[in-house]
Write an enzyme that holds these catalytic residues in place. Structure first.
Site: not given
Ligand code: ACM
Length: 259
Positions: A143, A110, A39
């Site tokens: 993530c 995300k 990420e």
């Molecule tokens: C995260 O979502 N970077 C823990």
């Protein structure tokens, strides 16, 4: 199909240094058809405030980082999924990009933001969907999406074979436990590309992994070393959704009885 993940510790706030840092790891991974990076691999993670995130964000169309990865794909006939601090006019997204020799061929933003990310990034506004890569269907998550089984199902129901998940995990062991289960119940491959290192008060937990459709861990990295994992996978296995001769992972669902 050969898949690789590069577990490394990005240099905070310096996309150019991250290009340099990635070169030897990409060299080691170049035999892979698909390489997955963590990420926010262009910028690092632990920002002071929204202004800093904005300054370190990049427009994908004008990003030297994306240009470098595209050049690598061209030279090695491969594809890369990278986490990316993405600027779109005045908005910033915590994104994943699928890149091949022609440039960006898929994007995900995300959806489930973690902790301070809620103050920095816009929540994702793109429906998760797979993108075609040499006969395989590639989906992307980022993530903290690991907490939400619905999103894996959404990709799997659209025929996704491999879910690539750039990550900067900080809760020890939790995603590494959940992801093989998401792989098993959806009968897909999942590549968890986590990072290592520390940024101020945050230590990232490594243990990147590649999980298969039986929930098996095909390859796993250490907790704290920078390293490359490479594994061969047979994507025909993700197309078979039978659990027993009489049970199908999707057709046996009873969505009329639950959310
Ligand atoms: C995260 O979502 N970077 C823990």
């Amino acid at each position: 199909m050969k898949i690789a993940t590069i577990q490394f510790s990005p240099v905070f706030g310096n996309s150019e240094k991250n290009i340099e840092k990635l070169k030897p790891f990409l060299e080691k991974a170049k035999e892979a058809d698909l390489i997955v990076l963590p990420e926010l691999a262009n910028s690092g993670y632990n920002f002071k405030n929204k202004n800093e995130v904005f300054e370190l964000s990049e427009e994908p169309e004008n990003s030297a980082f994306v240009g470098f990865l595209t050049g690598f794909c061209k030279q090695n006939n491969s594809a890369i999924v990278t986490g990316f601090n993405e600027r779109d006019r005045s908005k910033i997204y915590n994104s994943a990009l699928l890149i091949d020799k022609t440039g960006i061929i898929g994007k995900y933003r995300k959806i489930h933001l973690f902790m301070n990310e809620k103050e920095y990034f816009e929540p994702g506004n793109l429906m998760p969907r797979p993108f075609e890569l040499n006969g395989a269907k590639i989906g992307m998550l980022v993530c903290f999406d690991w907490m939400f089984p619905e999103i894996y199902r959404t990709l799997a129901l659209q025929g996704t074979d491999i879910i690539c998940q750039p990550s900067n995990l900080v809760l020890p062991g939790k995603a590494q436990q959940a992801i093989p289960v998401h792989a098993m119940i959806n009968r897909v491959f999942i590549v968890l590309a986590n990072r290592t290192g520390t940024e101020q008060n945050l230590t990232f937990t490594g243990n990147s992994l590649i999980a298969g459709p039986d929930g098996e861990i095909i390859a796993q990295a250490s907790a704290s070393e920078e390293e490359v994992l490479i594994a061969g996978v047979d994507i025909s296995l993700s197309k078979n959704k039978m659990i027993t001769p009489k049970n199908h992972a999707f057709n046996d669902r009873r969505p009329e009885l639950y959310y």
